[in-house]
Design a protein around this motif. Structure first.
Motif, PDB file in Angstrom:
ATOM      1  N   LEU A  43      54.259  -6.963  47.357  1.00 53.81           N
ATOM      2  CA  LEU A  43      53.920  -8.096  46.514  1.00 53.81           C
ATOM      3  C   LEU A  43      53.051  -9.067  47.292  1.00 53.81           C
ATOM      4  O   LEU A  43      53.366  -9.402  48.435  1.00 53.81           O
ATOM      5  N   ILE A  44      51.940  -9.485  46.702  1.00 52.44           N
ATOM      6  CA  ILE A  44      51.108 -10.561  47.255  1.00 52.44           C
ATOM      7  C   ILE A  44      51.007 -11.606  46.153  1.00 52.44           C
ATOM      8  O   ILE A  44      50.542 -11.288  45.053  1.00 52.44           O
ATOM      9  N   GLY A  45      51.435 -12.826  46.448  1.00 50.98           N
ATOM     10  CA  GLY A  45      51.483 -13.835  45.399  1.00 50.98           C
ATOM     11  C   GLY A  45      52.432 -13.334  44.329  1.00 50.98           C
ATOM     12  O   GLY A  45      53.582 -13.010  44.599  1.00 50.98           O
ATOM     13  N   CYS A  46      51.948 -13.224  43.121  1.00 48.63           N
ATOM     14  CA  CYS A  46      52.767 -12.715  42.018  1.00 48.63           C
ATOM     15  C   CYS A  46      52.247 -11.377  41.518  1.00 48.63           C
ATOM     16  O   CYS A  46      52.523 -10.975  40.389  1.00 48.63           O
ATOM     17  N   THR A  47      51.478 -10.669  42.353  1.00 45.93           N
ATOM     18  CA  THR A  47      50.890  -9.392  41.943  1.00 45.93           C
ATOM     19  C   THR A  47      51.567  -8.245  42.681  1.00 45.93           C
ATOM     20  O   THR A  47      51.680  -8.256  43.905  1.00 45.93           O
ATOM     21  N   ASN A 104      43.670 -10.614  39.708  1.00 41.80           N
ATOM     22  CA  ASN A 104      43.833 -12.056  39.622  1.00 41.80           C
ATOM     23  C   ASN A 104      42.509 -12.734  39.279  1.00 41.80           C
ATOM     24  O   ASN A 104      41.458 -12.299  39.749  1.00 41.80           O
ATOM     25  N   PRO A 105      42.555 -13.799  38.509  1.00 43.39           N
ATOM     26  CA  PRO A 105      41.310 -14.493  38.166  1.00 43.39           C
ATOM     27  C   PRO A 105      40.656 -15.164  39.379  1.00 43.39           C
ATOM     28  O   PRO A 105      39.443 -15.308  39.430  1.00 43.39           O
ATOM     29  N   ALA A 106      41.456 -15.537  40.362  1.00 48.27           N
ATOM     30  CA  ALA A 106      40.920 -16.179  41.567  1.00 48.27           C
ATOM     31  C   ALA A 106      41.050 -15.231  42.748  1.00 48.27           C
ATOM     32  O   ALA A 106      41.973 -14.415  42.799  1.00 48.27           O
ATOM     33  N   PRO A 107      40.139 -15.310  43.719  1.00 51.73           N
ATOM     34  CA  PRO A 107      40.275 -14.457  44.911  1.00 51.73           C
ATOM     35  C   PRO A 107      41.502 -14.869  45.729  1.00 51.73           C
ATOM     36  O   PRO A 107      42.059 -15.944  45.531  1.00 51.73           O
ATOM     37  N   PHE A 108      41.894 -13.978  46.637  1.00 52.63           N
ATOM     38  CA  PHE A 108      43.014 -14.299  47.516  1.00 52.63           C
ATOM     39  C   PHE A 108      42.729 -15.569  48.297  1.00 52.63           C
ATOM     40  O   PHE A 108      41.604 -15.797  48.751  1.00 52.63           O
ATOM     41  N   GLU A 112      47.141 -15.755  51.613  1.00 56.61           N
ATOM     42  CA  GLU A 112      47.426 -14.451  51.005  1.00 56.61           C
ATOM     43  C   GLU A 112      46.735 -13.320  51.761  1.00 56.61           C
ATOM     44  O   GLU A 112      47.295 -12.232  51.894  1.00 56.61           O
ATOM     45  N   ILE A 113      45.540 -13.570  52.279  1.00 54.09           N
ATOM     46  CA  ILE A 113      44.852 -12.555  53.079  1.00 54.09           C
ATOM     47  C   ILE A 113      45.642 -12.262  54.350  1.00 54.09           C
ATOM     48  O   ILE A 113      45.826 -11.113  54.728  1.00 54.09           O
ATOM     49  N   ILE A 115      48.827 -12.633  54.755  1.00 49.31           N
ATOM     50  CA  ILE A 115      50.029 -11.907  54.336  1.00 49.31           C
ATOM     51  C   ILE A 115      49.675 -10.449  54.062  1.00 49.31           C
ATOM     52  O   ILE A 115      50.399  -9.535  54.463  1.00 49.31           O
ATOM     53  N   LEU A 116      48.552 -10.226  53.390  1.00 50.91           N
ATOM     54  CA  LEU A 116      48.106  -8.853  53.111  1.00 50.91           C
ATOM     55  C   LEU A 116      47.923  -8.074  54.406  1.00 50.91           C
ATOM     56  O   LEU A 116      48.403  -6.945  54.530  1.00 50.91           O
ATOM     57  N   TYR A 117      47.239  -8.645  55.397  1.00 53.74           N
ATOM     58  CA  TYR A 117      47.046  -7.972  56.680  1.00 53.74           C
ATOM     59  C   TYR A 117      48.381  -7.620  57.308  1.00 53.74           C
ATOM     60  O   TYR A 117      48.590  -6.516  57.818  1.00 53.74           O
ATOM     61  N   ASP A 118      49.311  -8.569  57.292  1.00 54.91           N
ATOM     62  CA  ASP A 118      50.613  -8.354  57.898  1.00 54.91           C
ATOM     63  C   ASP A 118      51.362  -7.226  57.182  1.00 54.91           C
ATOM     64  O   ASP A 118      51.932  -6.337  57.813  1.00 54.91           O
ATOM     65  N   ILE A 119      51.350  -7.264  55.860  1.00 57.80           N
ATOM     66  CA  ILE A 119      52.059  -6.249  55.082  1.00 57.80           C
ATOM     67  C   ILE A 119      51.446  -4.871  55.297  1.00 57.80           C
ATOM     68  O   ILE A 119      52.164  -3.896  55.546  1.00 57.80           O
ATOM     69  N   LEU A 120      50.113  -4.770  55.203  1.00 53.47           N
ATOM     70  CA  LEU A 120      49.461  -3.471  55.389  1.00 53.47           C
ATOM     71  C   LEU A 120      49.767  -2.901  56.771  1.00 53.47           C
ATOM     72  O   LEU A 120      50.051  -1.710  56.911  1.00 53.47           O
ATOM     73  N   SER A 121      49.709  -3.749  57.796  1.00 49.81           N
ATOM     74  CA  SER A 121      50.007  -3.299  59.163  1.00 49.81           C
ATOM     75  C   SER A 121      51.430  -2.772  59.270  1.00 49.81           C
ATOM     76  O   SER A 121      51.668  -1.704  59.836  1.00 49.81           O
ATOM     77  N   LYS A 122      52.376  -3.516  58.725  1.00 49.36           N
ATOM     78  CA  LYS A 122      53.784  -3.101  58.803  1.00 49.36           C
ATOM     79  C   LYS A 122      54.014  -1.793  58.048  1.00 49.36           C
ATOM     80  O   LYS A 122      54.751  -0.927  58.522  1.00 49.36           O
ATOM     81  N   ILE A 123      53.405  -1.668  56.890  1.00 50.47           N
ATOM     82  CA  ILE A 123      53.605  -0.444  56.103  1.00 50.47           C
ATOM     83  C   ILE A 123      53.010   0.763  56.821  1.00 50.47           C
ATOM     84  O   ILE A 123      53.642   1.811  56.920  1.00 50.47           O
TER      85      ILE A 123
END
Length: 183
Positions: A43-47, A104-108, A112-113, A115-123
């Motif tokens: 999950l990133i934000g509410c997506t 999402n209507p707005a970019p990250f 959030e970016i 968080i995305l990097y952290d999540i992708l790395s961990k996964i």
């Protein structure tokens, strides 16, 4: 920024909430001996997002042919992720034109970016450890994703969080290699 699960994911086995980073990463395995896939959700934000890892000889051959990069080890996985709602839309319509568009209507945001990097790395690290992967290959489907992959690979390499090598094959294709566990 704190991410919270606002609603349960349908058909999923794992949720990532940044307020508790000790959540286990669980991979659901799909396929057979010829074509093995694992998937997980985050999950990133509410997506909601779904991330796929695919180990199949025809995918490896296709990537090698497309990039003219022929040095992929046997335990190589292709990586893709997209918003779960886009994947569901694709599965219902078989129209891939929206598959990698931001839902999402707005970019990250900057947060959030990160968080995305952290999540992708961990996964990726959890998958590598669990499935003894030697290599990951992936193609950025958009220019912004290509830019993000470059930044992600560079920061992870600079942090020396794990021994790995990465190569940028061309503007949109990337290779991430890990040393063999028994070396």
């Amino acid at each position: 920024m704190e991410c919270r699960l606002l609603k349960p994911f349908p058909k999923t086995v794992w949720y990532l909430s940044m307020h508790n980073s000790n959540n286990p990463i669980i991979f659901e395995t799909i396929g057979d001996d010829q074509e093995s896939h694992q998937k997980t959700h985050f999950l990133i934000g509410c997506t909601d997002y779904t991330m796929f890892f695919t180990m199949a000889s025809h995918y490896i051959a296709s990537f090698s042919e497309q990039t003219e990069y022929w040095d992929l080890p046997n335990r190589s996985y292709g990586i893709k992720f997209a918003a779960t709602e886009r994947i569901d839309e694709y599965e219902a319509t078989k129209n891939s034109s929206n598959l990698y568009k931001n839902p999402n209507p707005a970019p990250f945001s900057y947060c959030e970016i990160k968080i995305l990097y952290d999540i992708l790395s961990k996964i990726i690290l959890a998958h590598q450890k669990q499935f003894d992967a030697e290599c990951y290959y992936f193609t950025a489907e958009t220019k912004s994703l290509s830019k993000s992959y470059r930044r992600l690979l560079k920061t992870q390499h600079e942090k020396n969080l794990v021994e790995l090598t990465f190569e940028i094959i061309d503007n949109d294709n990337f290779i991430l290699k890990f040393p063999r566990q028994n070396e």
